[in-house]
Structure formats: structure tokens, C-alpha cells
Motif scaffolding. Structure first.
Motif, mmCIF file in Angstrom:
data_model
loop_
_atom_site.group_PDB
_atom_site.id
_atom_site.type_symbol
_atom_site.label_atom_id
_atom_site.label_comp_id
_atom_site.label_asym_id
_atom_site.label_seq_id
_atom_site.Cartn_x
_atom_site.Cartn_y
_atom_site.Cartn_z
ATOM 1 N N ALA A 180 0.835 -1.207 0.000
ATOM 2 C CA ALA A 180 0.000 0.000 0.000
ATOM 3 C C ALA A 180 0.864 1.251 0.000
ATOM 4 O O ALA A 180 0.603 2.211 -0.742
ATOM 5 N N LEU A 181 1.912 1.263 0.818
ATOM 6 C CA LEU A 181 2.807 2.417 0.856
ATOM 7 C C LEU A 181 3.501 2.605 -0.488
ATOM 8 O O LEU A 181 3.629 3.737 -0.978
ATOM 9 N N ALA A 182 3.910 1.519 -1.110
ATOM 10 C CA ALA A 182 4.562 1.619 -2.417
ATOM 11 C C ALA A 182 3.622 2.218 -3.456
ATOM 12 O O ALA A 182 4.033 3.042 -4.290
ATOM 13 N N ALA A 183 2.341 1.831 -3.410
ATOM 14 C CA ALA A 183 1.373 2.375 -4.365
ATOM 15 C C ALA A 183 1.158 3.864 -4.148
ATOM 16 O O ALA A 183 1.075 4.646 -5.109
ATOM 17 N N VAL A 184 1.079 4.276 -2.886
ATOM 18 C CA VAL A 184 0.878 5.693 -2.584
ATOM 19 C C VAL A 184 2.101 6.504 -3.007
ATOM 20 O O VAL A 184 1.976 7.608 -3.554
ATOM 21 N N VAL A 185 3.295 5.972 -2.776
ATOM 22 C CA VAL A 185 4.512 6.683 -3.172
ATOM 23 C C VAL A 185 4.599 6.800 -4.693
ATOM 24 O O VAL A 185 4.993 7.846 -5.232
ATOM 25 N N GLU A 186 4.225 5.753 -5.401
ATOM 26 C CA GLU A 186 4.219 5.826 -6.862
ATOM 27 C C GLU A 186 3.204 6.857 -7.342
ATOM 28 O O GLU A 186 3.447 7.576 -8.324
ATOM 29 N N ARG A 187 2.083 6.959 -6.660
ATOM 30 C CA ARG A 187 1.084 7.970 -7.006
ATOM 31 C C ARG A 187 1.666 9.375 -6.857
ATOM 32 O O ARG A 187 1.335 10.279 -7.637
ATOM 33 N N ILE A 188 2.541 9.587 -5.885
ATOM 34 C CA ILE A 188 3.188 10.890 -5.721
ATOM 35 C C ILE A 188 3.961 11.249 -6.987
ATOM 36 O O ILE A 188 3.888 12.385 -7.484
ATOM 37 N N SER A 189 4.689 10.295 -7.536
ATOM 38 C CA SER A 189 5.470 10.564 -8.746
ATOM 39 C C SER A 189 4.576 10.842 -9.942
ATOM 40 O O SER A 189 4.871 11.719 -10.767
ATOM 41 N N VAL A 190 3.469 10.112 -10.047
ATOM 42 C CA VAL A 190 2.525 10.359 -11.141
ATOM 43 C C VAL A 190 1.928 11.758 -11.010
ATOM 44 O O VAL A 190 1.799 12.501 -11.994
ATOM 45 N N THR A 191 1.577 12.134 -9.790
ATOM 46 C CA THR A 191 1.030 13.468 -9.549
ATOM 47 C C THR A 191 2.052 14.547 -9.888
ATOM 48 O O THR A 191 1.727 15.556 -10.530
ATOM 49 N N GLU A 192 3.286 14.341 -9.479
ATOM 50 C CA GLU A 192 4.344 15.317 -9.753
ATOM 51 C C GLU A 192 4.490 15.563 -11.253
ATOM 52 O O GLU A 192 4.637 16.713 -11.703
ATOM 53 N N LEU B 187 -2.661 9.333 4.967
ATOM 54 C CA LEU B 187 -2.583 7.897 4.719
ATOM 55 C C LEU B 187 -1.125 7.479 4.544
ATOM 56 O O LEU B 187 -0.673 6.490 5.147
ATOM 57 N N ALA B 188 -0.384 8.220 3.726
ATOM 58 C CA ALA B 188 1.023 7.886 3.505
ATOM 59 C C ALA B 188 1.818 7.974 4.803
ATOM 60 O O ALA B 188 2.675 7.122 5.084
ATOM 61 N N LEU B 189 1.538 8.996 5.611
ATOM 62 C CA LEU B 189 2.259 9.168 6.874
ATOM 63 C C LEU B 189 1.994 7.994 7.809
ATOM 64 O O LEU B 189 2.922 7.454 8.436
#
Length: 421
Positions: free
Chosen positions: A19-31, A405-407
Motif C-alpha cells: 500500500a505504501l509503495a502504491a501511494v509513493v508511486e502515485r506521488i510521482s505520477v502526480t508530480e 494515509l502515507a504518513l
């Protein structure tokens, strides 16, 4: 292995890492999508963001997400991106808004030893300390975001407490006064002593098992004192989550708990039950040795009366409108607050908070986190509600929901120490 057994071993449950990996990848997509702008909320069907140019009150959460990504990946490019985003928050230092707590605490707390972020946070803390109204005992809501300036709002407390506490001499006192003023109004309805005992069947007296919570926003009038506002409503679940987070932060800061010595209500301009001035000489239970006990008691009020310990894992945006939209961002904030409380509450209650936080997070991951697909990116925390009353972004991905959620996931994975964020 059960959640309780996992908690006892200090190991993260197997679902946390993916789940954390998916959220972190979403950060890069958003960026990649938003560039130098700040994401605010995203369409649930496509993941396309509505953005702001300066960040508004949510800019710190985007910077915080970028810092969290840098921590989890260790990438130097990710660290530079987080630092650049944080620097773009600088214009808000002098803005007249109590949301500077959200902007500058959560936008810098994960920056570690980054000196520029630390300097920005220190400057914002000094500016907030200078903006404090000593007669009212708080940093006013302000007019930078529009609307009346002299408000006390629950979303002006989280982040502001640790930010003020780091403002140098007088900072801890200002943080304690700011917190307790909002608790007096938004949790105790202007009556720090709580409701008087009521008669129960058989002639006994006692407190009700559950009491309605006061409104989350109050307006100060020079003639009438503090007056409750109708918007957001008393059932605003995110408001309850913000308050729980603020109290948890205070309990982790002994200098804040100790900051206010026993004094009179008049010294802090506290209000009586009707919103006027409290009687001269009325005791202020906030400071001194009883400060921790009072805060723990208010935690219990939020957990029980606010339904944060036993209500739905993902609450309605307005608990008075059960048929309305839910708010996953309120759930994520609550989970972080509960995880913080595990560090400061007695054993059995700490274990209950830990289990409740994990249950909330598991529900968010299983039922509200987007998976791989063509239509939208993975790692979106869906079903957040920006403003139910206005019908604004009521089932969307919200940048602050993503952040909390990420935190929380990073804390369960051992990547973040929540006592420092």
C-alpha cells in the motif's frame, strides 16, 4: 498473525508495504502532472488534479508528500524536488491565516536535516507568534483565505501547536493557550468544567454516556464574546479528527502541557456556557500538573462522544447526515492521531488506539485505495469529501487525505517517527 500479534512484535502487517509503495508511486505520477503547481483534489474516475498556483492551505501536504517520498526512496532527485516545493511555500509566511500551522509544520517536519526547510519553519513560527492575540489567547483564523478574521476554527489548531512550540521564548505558552482556547470552545462549548451532573433514574447523578459536540467554528464579537457558527456543522467529522490530532500532538510536547500555570479564566478571555465571559476567578484547569489529565480526558470525550473509537471506520463527512458522502481524509487523520496517542496513553487504551488505527488503515487500503487500471492511476485514496455542504469534491482524492494515509503507512513500516511529525 493477528493485528495484535503484529503490534507486539513491532512488525508491519504484510499489506502495509504494498500500500505504501502504491501511494509513493502515485506521488510521482502526480508530480509529473502538476509540475510547479500544487495538487488540491483529483477526479475519482480519471485521477486528474485540480491545482492551485500558490498552494492555498493545503500546500504543505504536497511538500510533505514529496519529503516522505524522498525518505522512502532515498533518491537525491526526490530530495531536491521536495526542497524546491517547500521553498515555494515561503510567500505564506506573512499571510494572515492560522492554516500556517498546516502549511509549515507538515510541509517541513519530514525534511530532516534540510537547513532551508528548518529556516522556513522557524520564520513561520515567529510570524505566527507575532500574530497571536494575547487577549483572546490564540492566533486568529485570519483573512488571507477570505471571510471573517476573528474566528476560532478547529483546522487552525493542528500543526499550529508544534509550530508555535518551536518559536523560541514564549512559544510553548502561546501553543498551550492556542490549543486550550480552541478546546474550550470547540470541544467544551465555552465551559471547561463540562456539563453539570444531571439527575438519573433513582435519584443518582452522573455524566451522560455521550454528549453532542459543540460547533467546530466560533466567531468573536466585541460585545457578545464568542458566538458559535453554523458552517461547518457540529457533525463535521474532519473537524473532530483535527482536534484529536492537535491534542495528540500536545501530549507529545511536555513543554506545552506544562506551559500554562493555574490561573483565572479572565486572564485568558475564556467564555462561559452562553458564549460570554466566564466568571472572574473561575479556575483554568489547563495548566500545571493537571494538564496531562485534562488532555487525556478530552481525548476520551473525542473518542467516545466524537465516535472516533467506536463509530464507522470511515465516517460520514457530516455525522448528522449518515446518508451523505463519507470522508476518507477524516479517517486517515484519525488514524495518525490514534497512532500518536499510543505513545502517551496508558497501556490498555494505547493498545485499543493502535488496533483501531490499524483497522481504519486496513479499511482505507482495502476499500478506498485505487488499484492498477487503465482509467486512473493506482494509489489514489478515493472517497474524500472536501465540502459536503457545498457539494464540492465529495467523492474525490484529496491531497491531505493522501498525506495522512502515507504518513500512517510509513509509520507502520518504520520509516517515520510520528513523535517528530
Amino acid at each position: 498473525m493477528s493485528a495484535a500479534e503484529e503490534r507486539g512484535t513491532g512488525r508491519a502487517e504484510e499489506w502495509v508495504g504494498p500500500a505504501l509503495a502504491a501511494v509513493v508511486e502515485r506521488i510521482s505520477v502526480t508530480e509529473a502532472e502538476v509540475g510547479a503547481r500544487f495538487p488540491l483534489y483529483a477526479e475519482p474516475g480519471t485521477g486528474r488534479w485540480t491545482t492551485t498556483g500558490r498552494g492555498s492551505w493545503t500546500g504543505g501536504f504536497w511538500a510533505g508528500l514529496l519529503w516522505l517520498r524522498a525518505r522512502t526512496t532515498g533518491g537525491e532527485a526526490h530530495r531536491r524536488a521536495a526542497a524546491a516545493c517547500t521553498a515555494r511555500l515561503a510567500p505564506w509566511v506573512g499571510a494572515d491565516t492560522a492554516t500556517r500551522g498546516l502549511i509549515f509544520w507538515y510541509g517541513t517536519a519530514l525534511a530532516g536535516d534540510d537547513t532551508a526547510a528548518a529556516a522556513l519553519r522557524a520564520g513561520a513560527a515567529r510570524a505566527c507568534l507575532a500574530a497571536r492575540d494575547p487577549g483572546l489567547g490564540l492566533v486568529p483564523w485570519g483573512d488571507a483565505l477570505g471571510g471573517p478574521r476573528m474566528l476560532a476554527r478547529v483546522d487552525g489548531v493542528p500543526g499550529m501547536v508544534p509550530l508555535l512550540a518551536g518559536a523560541g521564548p514564549g512559544g510553548a505558552v502561546a501553543a498551550a493557550a492556542h490549543l486550550h482556547r480552541h478546546l474550550d470552545l470547540c470541544l467544551e462549548g465555552g465551559d471547561p468544567a463540562g456539563d453539570p451532573p444531571r439527575e438519573l433514574p433513582g435519584g443518582a447523578t452522573g455524566k451522560p454516556a455521550a454528549r453532542p459536540l459543540p460547533p467546530p467554528v466560533w466567531r468573536f464579537d466585541g460585545e457578545s464574546g464568542w458566538l458559535p457558527c453554523e458552517d461547518p456543522p457540529a457533525g463535521w467529522s474532519r473537524g473532530r479528527a483535527w482536534l484529536l490530532l492537535a491534542v495528540a500532538d500536545a501530549l507529545l510536547l511536555p513543554e506545552v502541557v506544562r506551559a500554562l500555570p493555574p490561573t483565572t479564566a479572565a486572564a485568558h478571555g475564556r467564555t462561559g456556557p452562553a458564549g460570554g465571559a466566564a466568571p472572574a476567578g473561575a479556575p483554568d484547569p489547563s495548566g500545571g500538573p493537571g494538564g496531562t489529565e485534562r488532555l487525556r480526558g478530552l481525548v476520551e470525550r473525542l473518542l467516545v462522544d466524537g465516535e472516533l473509537a467506536g463509530g464507522p471506520l470511515v465516517p460520514a463527512a457530516d455525522v448528522g447526515r449518515a446518508a451523505g458522502p463519507c470522508d476518507t481524509s477524516a479517517a486517515a487523520i484519525t488514524a495518525v492521531a490514534l497512532l500518536k496517542l499510543t505513545r502517551v496513553l496508558p497501556g490498555p487504551r494505547a493498545a485499543e488506539c493502535s488496533d483501531r488505527a490499524r483497522a481504519i488503515l486496513r479499511r482505507l487500503v482495502d476499500a478506498h485505495l485505487s488499484g492498477p487500471g487503465r482509467a486512473r492511476p493506482a494509489g489514489m485514496l478515493l472517497d474524500g469529501c472536501y465540502d459536503a455542504g457545498k457539494g464540492l469534491a465529495v467523492r474525490h482524492e484529496l491531497v491531505w487525505g493522501d498525506f495522512f494515509l502515507a504518513l500512517a503507512l510509513a509509520a507502520l513500516a518504520g520509516a517515520v517517527d510520528l513523535t517528530r511529525v
